[in-house]
Design a protein around this motif. Structure first.
Motif, PDB file in Angstrom:
ATOM      1  N   MET A 162      61.081  -9.939  76.511  1.00  0.00           N
ATOM      2  CA  MET A 162      59.702 -10.356  76.780  1.00  0.00           C
ATOM      3  C   MET A 162      59.478 -11.824  76.426  1.00  0.00           C
ATOM      4  O   MET A 162      58.344 -12.267  76.244  1.00  0.00           O
ATOM      5  N   VAL A 163      60.562 -12.612  76.373  1.00  0.00           N
ATOM      6  CA  VAL A 163      60.438 -14.003  75.931  1.00  0.00           C
ATOM      7  C   VAL A 163      59.583 -14.835  76.880  1.00  0.00           C
ATOM      8  O   VAL A 163      58.899 -15.763  76.456  1.00  0.00           O
ATOM      9  N   GLU A 164      59.621 -14.529  78.170  1.00  0.00           N
ATOM     10  CA  GLU A 164      58.833 -15.314  79.123  1.00  0.00           C
ATOM     11  C   GLU A 164      57.342 -15.014  79.026  1.00  0.00           C
ATOM     12  O   GLU A 164      56.515 -15.714  79.614  1.00  0.00           O
ATOM     13  N   ALA A 165      56.994 -13.987  78.257  1.00  0.00           N
ATOM     14  CA  ALA A 165      55.591 -13.704  77.940  1.00  0.00           C
ATOM     15  C   ALA A 165      55.248 -14.236  76.548  1.00  0.00           C
ATOM     16  O   ALA A 165      54.153 -13.965  76.037  1.00  0.00           O
ATOM     17  N   GLY A 166      56.189 -14.993  75.942  1.00  0.00           N
ATOM     18  CA  GLY A 166      55.949 -15.568  74.627  1.00  0.00           C
ATOM     19  C   GLY A 166      56.151 -14.602  73.484  1.00  0.00           C
ATOM     20  O   GLY A 166      55.714 -14.864  72.361  1.00  0.00           O
ATOM     21  N   ILE A 167      56.823 -13.468  73.734  1.00  0.00           N
ATOM     22  CA  ILE A 167      57.053 -12.455  72.706  1.00  0.00           C
ATOM     23  C   ILE A 167      58.523 -12.521  72.293  1.00  0.00           C
ATOM     24  O   ILE A 167      59.411 -12.237  73.105  1.00  0.00           O
ATOM     25  N   LEU A 168      58.782 -12.917  71.046  1.00  0.00           N
ATOM     26  CA  LEU A 168      60.130 -13.193  70.595  1.00  0.00           C
ATOM     27  C   LEU A 168      60.620 -12.137  69.615  1.00  0.00           C
ATOM     28  O   LEU A 168      59.828 -11.418  69.005  1.00  0.00           O
TER      29      LEU A 168
END
Length: 228
Positions: free
Chosen positions: A149-155
């Motif tokens: 979900m990195v492209e949603a800013g969730i790391l």
């Protein structure tokens, strides 16, 4: 009819509000009621809220408002064990200042996959969260594991703040429980007769399931990140 512990908790909250104008912390409530974990306090508060005795004030930490007290006869029964619990009837309660804290504790229910689904597990841990990150409703937190979900800013390592709900609209980021065993954080979409769970990382493929295989456990309400 409230249980003994529910009686004890609402009376303890009432006394603290009368004395200080600020509702007690989860830790203080846990110790006052001799509970083993703060999750027990959370369950008692939720039960009192469902029965209309208290409400949580939005966007404030430890902000509990008493809407009504138990019937006088019920309180007298409890007073044998805790003499301070007797309180005025609802119409007699004086106005009190609203709590003004800015941190709230919510249950932390383990790790959730943002990549390949992993088994979600429960724990008694609590997470302190800025109240401004939460709206109305019941919330819990999950630690994110994975990078889908990195492209949603969730790391990886973030804390996903989840509002409990069982329905979702297309395009919402949800906690999806798959076959009652594994949980994952994904975009929720309907695709014909199937449910599609989309990652936010082009390195991962969407996951497709029959509707009966997927149960929505909540919607993403906020994100908390710690920097070491």
């Amino acid at each position: 009819m409230l249980t003994r512990k529910q009686h004890e908790l609402i009376c303890f909250i009432h006394d603290r509000l009368e004395e200080t104008g600020v509702s007690p912390s989860f830790e203080e409530m846990k110790e006052a009621l001799d509970l083993k974990s703060k999750s027990g306090v959370h369950r008692l508060i939720s039960a009192l809220e469902e029965r209309g005795f208290i409400r949580r004030l939005p966007n404030r930490a430890r902000a509990l408002e008493i809407l009504k007290m138990p019937e006088r006869g019920e309180v007298v029964k409890l007073a044998k064990k805790a003499p301070r619990v007797e309180a005025p009837q609802p119409s007699q309660q004086p106005p009190r200042p609203a709590p003004a804290n800015d941190v709230i504790e919510i249950p932390l229910h383990g790790r959730i996959a943002a990549g390949v689904p992993i088994e979600a597990f429960e724990s008694d841990a609590m997470l302190s969260v800025p109240a401004a990150l939460l709206g109305s409703g019941d919330h819990y937190a999950l630690e994110v594991s994975g990078d889908s979900m990195v492209e949603a800013g969730i790391l990886d390592g973030d804390y996903a703040l989840i509002r409990r709900q069982e329905v979702a609209r297309d395009g919402e980021i949800v906690v999806a429980l798959i076959e009652e065993a594994e949980a994952t954080l994904k975009y929720f979409r309907r695709e014909g007769a199937m449910v599609r769970l989309d990652p936010a990382n082009r390195a991962y493929d969407p996951q497709r399931y029959a509707p009966q295989q997927v149960r929505v456990q909540g919607k993403l309400a906020g994100l908390l990140r710690r920097y070491d």
